[in-house]
Each structure stands twice: as C-alpha cells, then as structure tokens.
Design a protein around this motif. Sequence first.
Motif, PDB file in Angstrom:
ATOM      1  N   GLY A 184       5.495 -13.253  -5.145  1.00 41.16           N
ATOM      2  CA  GLY A 184       6.405 -12.658  -6.123  1.00 41.16           C
ATOM      3  C   GLY A 184       5.963 -11.269  -6.536  1.00 41.16           C
ATOM      4  O   GLY A 184       6.239 -10.820  -7.646  1.00 41.16           O
ATOM      5  N   MET A 185       5.304 -10.573  -5.639  1.00 41.94           N
ATOM      6  CA  MET A 185       4.750  -9.245  -5.912  1.00 41.94           C
ATOM      7  C   MET A 185       5.689  -8.172  -5.360  1.00 41.94           C
ATOM      8  O   MET A 185       6.191  -8.301  -4.237  1.00 41.94           O
ATOM      9  N   SER A 186       5.933  -7.140  -6.134  1.00 42.76           N
ATOM     10  CA  SER A 186       6.778  -6.042  -5.664  1.00 42.76           C
ATOM     11  C   SER A 186       5.973  -5.126  -4.744  1.00 42.76           C
ATOM     12  O   SER A 186       4.736  -5.127  -4.763  1.00 42.76           O
ATOM     13  N   GLN A 187       6.693  -4.325  -3.958  1.00 46.87           N
ATOM     14  CA  GLN A 187       6.027  -3.322  -3.123  1.00 46.87           C
ATOM     15  C   GLN A 187       5.272  -2.328  -4.005  1.00 46.87           C
ATOM     16  O   GLN A 187       4.183  -1.893  -3.652  1.00 46.87           O
ATOM     17  N   GLU A 188       5.855  -2.020  -5.138  1.00 44.69           N
ATOM     18  CA  GLU A 188       5.213  -1.072  -6.049  1.00 44.69           C
ATOM     19  C   GLU A 188       3.887  -1.629  -6.565  1.00 44.69           C
ATOM     20  O   GLU A 188       2.876  -0.929  -6.583  1.00 44.69           O
ATOM     21  N   ARG A 189       3.884  -2.909  -6.961  1.00 45.89           N
ATOM     22  CA  ARG A 189       2.656  -3.502  -7.487  1.00 45.89           C
ATOM     23  C   ARG A 189       1.589  -3.615  -6.403  1.00 45.89           C
ATOM     24  O   ARG A 189       0.406  -3.369  -6.655  1.00 45.89           O
ATOM     25  N   LEU A 190       1.984  -3.978  -5.191  1.00 45.15           N
ATOM     26  CA  LEU A 190       1.026  -4.037  -4.086  1.00 45.15           C
ATOM     27  C   LEU A 190       0.458  -2.648  -3.824  1.00 45.15           C
ATOM     28  O   LEU A 190      -0.753  -2.485  -3.660  1.00 45.15           O
ATOM     29  N   GLY A 191       1.339  -1.660  -3.815  1.00 45.10           N
ATOM     30  CA  GLY A 191       0.887  -0.279  -3.612  1.00 45.10           C
ATOM     31  C   GLY A 191      -0.113   0.158  -4.664  1.00 45.10           C
ATOM     32  O   GLY A 191      -1.145   0.761  -4.347  1.00 45.10           O
ATOM     33  N   GLU A 192       0.170  -0.158  -5.925  1.00 39.17           N
ATOM     34  CA  GLU A 192      -0.751   0.204  -7.009  1.00 39.17           C
ATOM     35  C   GLU A 192      -2.113  -0.451  -6.804  1.00 39.17           C
ATOM     36  O   GLU A 192      -3.157   0.172  -7.030  1.00 39.17           O
ATOM     37  N   SER A 193      -2.130  -1.700  -6.367  1.00 37.17           N
ATOM     38  CA  SER A 193      -3.384  -2.419  -6.136  1.00 37.17           C
ATOM     39  C   SER A 193      -4.204  -1.798  -5.007  1.00 37.17           C
ATOM     40  O   SER A 193      -5.419  -1.952  -4.972  1.00 37.17           O
ATOM     41  N   LEU A 194      -3.509  -1.110  -4.113  1.00 34.03           N
ATOM     42  CA  LEU A 194      -4.177  -0.521  -2.950  1.00 34.03           C
ATOM     43  C   LEU A 194      -4.326   0.995  -3.048  1.00 34.03           C
ATOM     44  O   LEU A 194      -4.890   1.616  -2.152  1.00 34.03           O
ATOM     45  N   GLY A 195      -3.792   1.575  -4.120  1.00 34.96           N
ATOM     46  CA  GLY A 195      -3.822   3.031  -4.242  1.00 34.96           C
ATOM     47  C   GLY A 195      -2.820   3.711  -3.325  1.00 34.96           C
ATOM     48  O   GLY A 195      -3.068   4.811  -2.831  1.00 34.96           O
ATOM     49  N   LEU A 196      -1.677   3.057  -3.104  1.00 43.47           N
ATOM     50  CA  LEU A 196      -0.623   3.575  -2.230  1.00 43.47           C
ATOM     51  C   LEU A 196       0.683   3.678  -2.997  1.00 43.47           C
ATOM     52  O   LEU A 196       0.845   3.073  -4.044  1.00 43.47           O
ATOM     53  N   GLN A 234       6.465   3.463  -0.910  1.00 46.23           N
ATOM     54  CA  GLN A 234       7.000   3.918   0.374  1.00 46.23           C
ATOM     55  C   GLN A 234       5.994   3.655   1.500  1.00 46.23           C
ATOM     56  O   GLN A 234       6.375   3.283   2.616  1.00 46.23           O
ATOM     57  N   GLN A 235       4.696   3.834   1.200  1.00 46.46           N
ATOM     58  CA  GLN A 235       3.673   3.557   2.209  1.00 46.46           C
ATOM     59  C   GLN A 235       3.631   2.061   2.518  1.00 46.46           C
ATOM     60  O   GLN A 235       3.494   1.671   3.677  1.00 46.46           O
ATOM     61  N   VAL A 236       3.777   1.231   1.485  1.00 46.03           N
ATOM     62  CA  VAL A 236       3.821  -0.221   1.689  1.00 46.03           C
ATOM     63  C   VAL A 236       5.019  -0.567   2.569  1.00 46.03           C
ATOM     64  O   VAL A 236       4.912  -1.376   3.502  1.00 46.03           O
ATOM     65  N   GLN A 237       6.180   0.054   2.316  1.00 51.36           N
ATOM     66  CA  GLN A 237       7.371  -0.183   3.134  1.00 51.36           C
ATOM     67  C   GLN A 237       7.086   0.129   4.599  1.00 51.36           C
ATOM     68  O   GLN A 237       7.483  -0.620   5.492  1.00 51.36           O
ATOM     69  N   LYS A 238       6.412   1.235   4.851  1.00 54.08           N
ATOM     70  CA  LYS A 238       6.117   1.629   6.236  1.00 54.08           C
ATOM     71  C   LYS A 238       5.179   0.635   6.907  1.00 54.08           C
ATOM     72  O   LYS A 238       5.343   0.327   8.089  1.00 54.08           O
ATOM     73  N   TYR A 239       4.198   0.115   6.167  1.00 53.98           N
ATOM     74  CA  TYR A 239       3.331  -0.926   6.727  1.00 53.98           C
ATOM     75  C   TYR A 239       4.146  -2.177   7.044  1.00 53.98           C
ATOM     76  O   TYR A 239       3.990  -2.774   8.099  1.00 53.98           O
ATOM     77  N   GLU A 240       5.014  -2.570   6.121  1.00 54.75           N
ATOM     78  CA  GLU A 240       5.789  -3.793   6.305  1.00 54.75           C
ATOM     79  C   GLU A 240       6.762  -3.698   7.461  1.00 54.75           C
ATOM     80  O   GLU A 240       7.073  -4.703   8.097  1.00 54.75           O
TER      81      GLU A 240
END
Length: 152
Positions: free
Chosen positions: A35-47, A50-56
């Motif tokens: 239930g994690m957003s791309q934004e929250r995952l990005g924040e956890s990784l320092g990304l 949009q970068q998370v979207q490209k990985y996905e």
Amino acid sequence: MAGAEQVMGNDREGRPSPIDVHVGSRIRLRRTLLGMSQERLGESLGLTFQQVQKYERGVNRVGASRLFDLSRVLDVPISFFFDDMPDSLAANFGGLPSRRSAGGADQSDSFADDTLSRRETLELVRAYYRITDPSVRKRVFDLIKSMGPADP
C-alpha cells in the motif's frame, strides 16, 4: 553508443530489457501489496516518484546497490525481484535456475500475473498485514490454508 543504452537498461532499439521489465514489475507488485505510493518509496530511497516509475517500467536498470536498498525498504530478500521469472527469459539471459512448482510442473505465469494483480488479492494482503498481532495473523494464515486443497 551501446554503453549508454546498457546504462538505461534498453536494447539497441530503445526497448527495455525483459529482465529489467520483470524486476520492475516485482518492485511495483511489492510496493502495491504494501500500500505504498511511488512517492513514498522514492522518498525512502532518495529518489523522485518519476525515477521509481522508470524502475517499475524497466526503462531504467536497477543497479546492485539500489536493488539492495529496495529489498531493505520493501522488506523482501533480493531474490524476490527474480522470483517467478519465466524459464524462457531466465534461459535467454544467463540461465538462472528453473522456477518449478513443488510437484515439478511449470508454474502458470498467466495465473500468477492475473491473481497477483487483482484488486481482491491486493485488498486481502493489505488486510492481512494490518493484523498487528503475529499470533492472530498466523492463525488467519493457517485458516486460509486449511480451506484450500491439500498440498501435493
């Protein structure tokens, strides 16, 4: 010029590598199950998201250190990102061990893809992980297993 294409995870015609697409789909699957957003995952990784979207999407290749970080943030072993990889894909790109079910038959990729992406599955998994007491969660797990067919 092939080096730049390799960094981005694309082949010579600009398409993402099938392995990068598979790893990206596993990132998305786990993130969604949590239930994690791309934004929250990005924040956890320092990304950025949009970068998370490209990985996905497999557009950007996930490096070893980033894969390590993803496994930590998403709370899965690194092998999770390669689980359920079709045998044909694994054979074409490095010969990873065959993914067989306990009975020795091939796992149905269409079943896994369909079942894991259904709203009902995601809601069930989210509800399961909202159970905070580990002993209650284990009893729910055992109950659900007992309701299905016996393992071979």
